[in-house]
Design an enzyme around this catalytic site. Structure first.
Site, PDB file in Angstrom:
ATOM      1  CB  CYS A   2      -0.852   0.166   1.071  1.00  0.00           C
ATOM      2  SG  CYS A   2      -1.688  -1.465   1.554  1.00  0.00           S
ATOM      3  NE  ARG A  27       4.351   1.517  -1.816  1.00  0.00           N
ATOM      4  CZ  ARG A  27       5.450   1.168  -1.438  1.00  0.00           C
ATOM      5  NH1 ARG A  27       6.481   1.595  -2.096  1.00  0.00           N
ATOM      6  NH2 ARG A  27       5.559   0.476  -0.327  1.00  0.00           N
ATOM      7  CD1 TRP A  74      -2.424  -4.993  -4.298  1.00  0.00           C
ATOM      8  CD2 TRP A  74      -1.842  -6.167  -2.573  1.00  0.00           C
ATOM      9  NE1 TRP A  74      -2.154  -6.087  -4.703  1.00  0.00           N
ATOM     10  CE2 TRP A  74      -2.054  -6.989  -3.716  1.00  0.00           C
ATOM     11  CE3 TRP A  74      -1.811  -6.719  -1.416  1.00  0.00           C
ATOM     12  CZ2 TRP A  74      -1.606  -8.514  -3.578  1.00  0.00           C
ATOM     13  CZ3 TRP A  74      -1.489  -7.945  -1.263  1.00  0.00           C
ATOM     14  CH2 TRP A  74      -1.162  -8.867  -2.502  1.00  0.00           C
ATOM     15  N   GLY A 101       1.400  -3.188   5.492  1.00  0.00           N
ATOM     16  CA  GLY A 101       1.998  -4.354   6.124  1.00  0.00           C
ATOM     17  C   GLY A 101       0.898  -5.461   6.504  1.00  0.00           C
ATOM     18  CD  GLU A 493       9.796 -11.070 -17.121  1.00  0.00           C
ATOM     19  OE1 GLU A 493       9.566  -9.783 -17.065  1.00  0.00           O
ATOM     20  OE2 GLU A 493       9.916 -11.810 -16.161  1.00  0.00           O
ATOM     21  CE  LYS A 497       7.278  -7.874 -17.165  1.00  0.00           C
ATOM     22  NZ  LYS A 497       7.184  -9.009 -16.319  1.00  0.00           N
ATOM     23  CG  HIS A 516      10.270 -34.841 -21.311  1.00  0.00           C
ATOM     24  ND1 HIS A 516      10.526 -36.003 -21.744  1.00  0.00           N
ATOM     25  CD2 HIS A 516      11.398 -34.076 -21.818  1.00  0.00           C
ATOM     26  CE1 HIS A 516      11.644 -36.421 -22.111  1.00  0.00           C
ATOM     27  NE2 HIS A 516      12.107 -35.181 -22.448  1.00  0.00           N
TER      28      HIS A 516
END
Length: 620
Positions: A2, A27, A74, A101, A493, A497, A516
């Site tokens: 946050c 954030r 968040w 937190g 990566e 994305k 496999h």
């Protein structure tokens, strides 16, 4: 995760708070809120959704006052909603608090407070902190303390912090002390901006840009008493700390969108410059090596190292995988790449000759910080590859290397990845020249590295082709990404994305592993993205492509210019410049970033603010 902001001084607090929340929205963007001292009360406005919705609410119902705090969330405890938005009140409104937190024992605290008659209105862990501060304040007043005395408020916060288990960055207002903000941190970053007759508070430096260039980074277990004319810092162990004021080098234009529609696209196109910045001043032609100013380890110690552990999360972990190939090839040192979230709880055998590198863009990733601290505790040289000057990991590491990539605002990391790979290449060159790498080989690597910014500019010429390609595939619901050796981490990566910003299920594999198991997923509706530039095992990857082709799967290939063999096999090809194999991740990752970006746009997704994600993961 946050974002926290605060202001105390002669100006209207709301103006800084709302501007800061917009800058911190990367954030967390589930909900947001502000609280401002006004006429002896603390007025609160909060709203679920984006910061823009809070701004609209405050425009209709303005706030006036010169001391205030704000928060963009968040969600960790309780779903996004107006009621779960911060700030939260304690007691009967005498305490107002914002928090970043996770409080692990909040359930126990809530039970104890309910027995004392406190009523909980939210599902958050934060409300327990606010009520507990109010409880401690009330207990102090019963003993004769003055609630309008700053010292009383500080004691109430300190007593509360002693009860908390978990991580926190908090900013607290007290109704009866109108010109003071009390802030404290443990595991969640906070920075105080120092102005003339005013002070600012923020989770990171971005809201401070344009307001002040003097900052104080709080350390764990520190509490700050912030007023317009004074900043006092107290450590948990007792005694005041002299504020360590640093100069903030970030400029406002670093976070301007400029000609771009989104930060992600801007940051993709900044990669030639960010790689140039990562190389600047670090190439030593005379000695055919790299040079670093901040490793803080003497050559004798470095030569004793017989094992390296790279630890990171997410995109940084993928960069670490590239680093493993680089370091083992050029420095001939065994390397392991560990998820930081796992390493912090494991007890792997590591000798005193093991060196640890924490790789992180933000320098605040909770798992990476905890893993690095654990390794330091056991006596291993613990260094950082980091982008943010003044971040917790940058300050606590024994030494390290800055990326100098500039602020990365888009939640999905792009330029930080290629900058990390560039720095890891430099590190492999540096350690390799200390061991077995010849002078001519070092000169050749330096020559090729110098070419990379222009190679990236050439790579970005694929933009329009990728944009057109996205139109063809954006409705697919599953993708496979396949590569080998240096391009296997690129496949991982690329898949990440696509997942992050388009919400399409995607998996990355070594191309040879496809047969496999994952080949069972191949059908006419599942595109396979092959990262197949010219390399030592190029014929093997071509064979893997043949296997997909034989089963009717669509193939998208990332290949070198003029590769006719790939053009015959693939349904679509994105071309990149030909570079040495160890540098291929720098060019092959770019079209995959662009593909994810354009697919996400076509699906109506918010590429800079993808659902459920935040830029800096500061909670476990």
């Amino acid at each position: 995760m946050c974002g926290i902001v605060g202001y105390v001084g002669p100006k209207q607090a709301y103006d800084y708070l709302i501007e800061g929340l917009f800058r911190l929205e990367y954030r967390g963007y589930d909900s947001s809120g502000v609280a401002v001292h006004e006429d002896g009360l603390i007025q609160i406005r909060k709203k679920s959704g984006r910061v823009k919705q809070l701004a609209d609410l405050c425009e209709a119902d303005p706030l006036a006052g010169t001391t205030g705090i704000g928060h963009t969330r968040w969600a960790t405890h309780g779903p996004p909603s107006d009621v779960n938005s911060h700030p939260h009140t304690g007691g009967n409104g005498e305490v107002v608090l914002v928090h970043n937190g996770v409080i692990e024992n909040y359930g126990q605290l809530r039970d104890q407070l309910r027995e004392q008659g406190y009523v909980f209105r939210t599902a958050t862990d934060t409300e327990a902190i606010a009520h507990w501060v109010a409880y401690e304040l009330d207990e102090l007043v019963k003993l004769g303390a003055n609630p309008t005395d700053v010292a009383t408020c500080v004691t109430a916060v300190e007593k509360t912090l002693q009860q908390l288990k978990g991580t926190y960055g908090i900013a607290v207002l007290f109704r009866d002390v109108p010109d003071v903000i009390i802030v404290a941190r443990l595991g969640s970053p906070l920075v105080v901006g120092v102005g003339k007759g005013e002070h600012y508070v923020a989770s990171d430096a971005s809201p401070l840009v344009g307001h002040t260039d003097r900052v104080v980074y709080l350390n764990d277990h520190e509490l700050a008493i912030v007023s317009a004319d004074d900043l006092q810092i107290v450590h948990r162990d007792g005694g005041s700390q002299v504020p360590n004021v640093r100069v903030l080098e970030q400029k406002s234009e670093d976070t301007d969108l400029g000609e771009f529609e989104h930060y992600m696209l801007k940051e993709i196109f900044e990669q030639p410059q960010s790689i140039e910045n990562a190389l600047r001043g670090r190439l030593d032609d005379e000695e055919a090596t790299a040079r670093f100013g901040g490793l803080n380890l003497d050559p004798q110690t470095l030569r004793r190292i017989d094992r390296i552990v790279l630890t990171a999360c997410g995109t940084s972990w993928h960069a670490g995988l590239v680093g493993e190939y680089l370091l083992e090839e050029f420095a001939r040192i065994p390397v392991e790449v560990e998820y930081a979230s796992e390493l912090r709880y494991r007890n792997p055998p590591m000798s005193d000759r093991t060196m640890v590198f924490a790789i992180t863009q933000s320098g605040e990733t909770a798992d990476t910080l905890a893993a690095m601290r654990e390794c330091k505790r056991k006596g291993h040289p613990s260094l950082a590859i980091c982008n943010v000057v003044g971040s917790t990991i940058a300050r606590e590491a024994d030494g390290g290397i800055y990326l100098h990539a500039g602020p990365e605002v888009g939640v999905a990391s792009t330029k930080a990845f290629t900058s990390q790979v560039t720095v890891l290449t430099l590190l492999a060159l540096f350690l390799g020249r200390m061991r077995h790498l010849s002078y001519p080989a070092g000169k050749r690597i330096i020559s090729h590295l110098r070419e990379m910014p222009n190679k990236l500019r050439e790579t970005l010429e694929c933009h329009e082709a990728v944009k057109e390609l996205a139109q063809k595939y954006y409705q697919a619901e599953n993708f496979l990404y396949l590569g080998r050796l240096y391009n296997f981490p690129v496949a991982l990566e690329g898949a990440l994305k696509l997942k992050e910003i388009s919400y399409i299920h995607a998996e990355g594999y070594p191309a040879a592993e496809m047969k496999h198991g994952p080949i069972a997923l191949v059908d006419q509706d599942t595109p396979s993205v092959f990262v197949v530039p010219k390399c030592n095992i190029y014929p093997k990857v071509i064979s893997n492509m043949e296997e997909i082709k034989a089963r009717g799967g669509p193939i998208i290939a990332v290949a070198c210019h003029g590769d006719d063999r790939v053009a015959e096999l693939a349904d679509d090809v994105i071309y990149v410049p030909e570079v040495d194999e160890y540098l291929q991740p720098l060019v092959t990752s770019v079209p995959l970033q662009l593909l994810a970006y354009h697919v996400a746009l076509l699906r109506g997704c918010n590429v800079d603010r993808p659902r459920n994600l935040a830029k800096s993961v500061t909670v476990e």
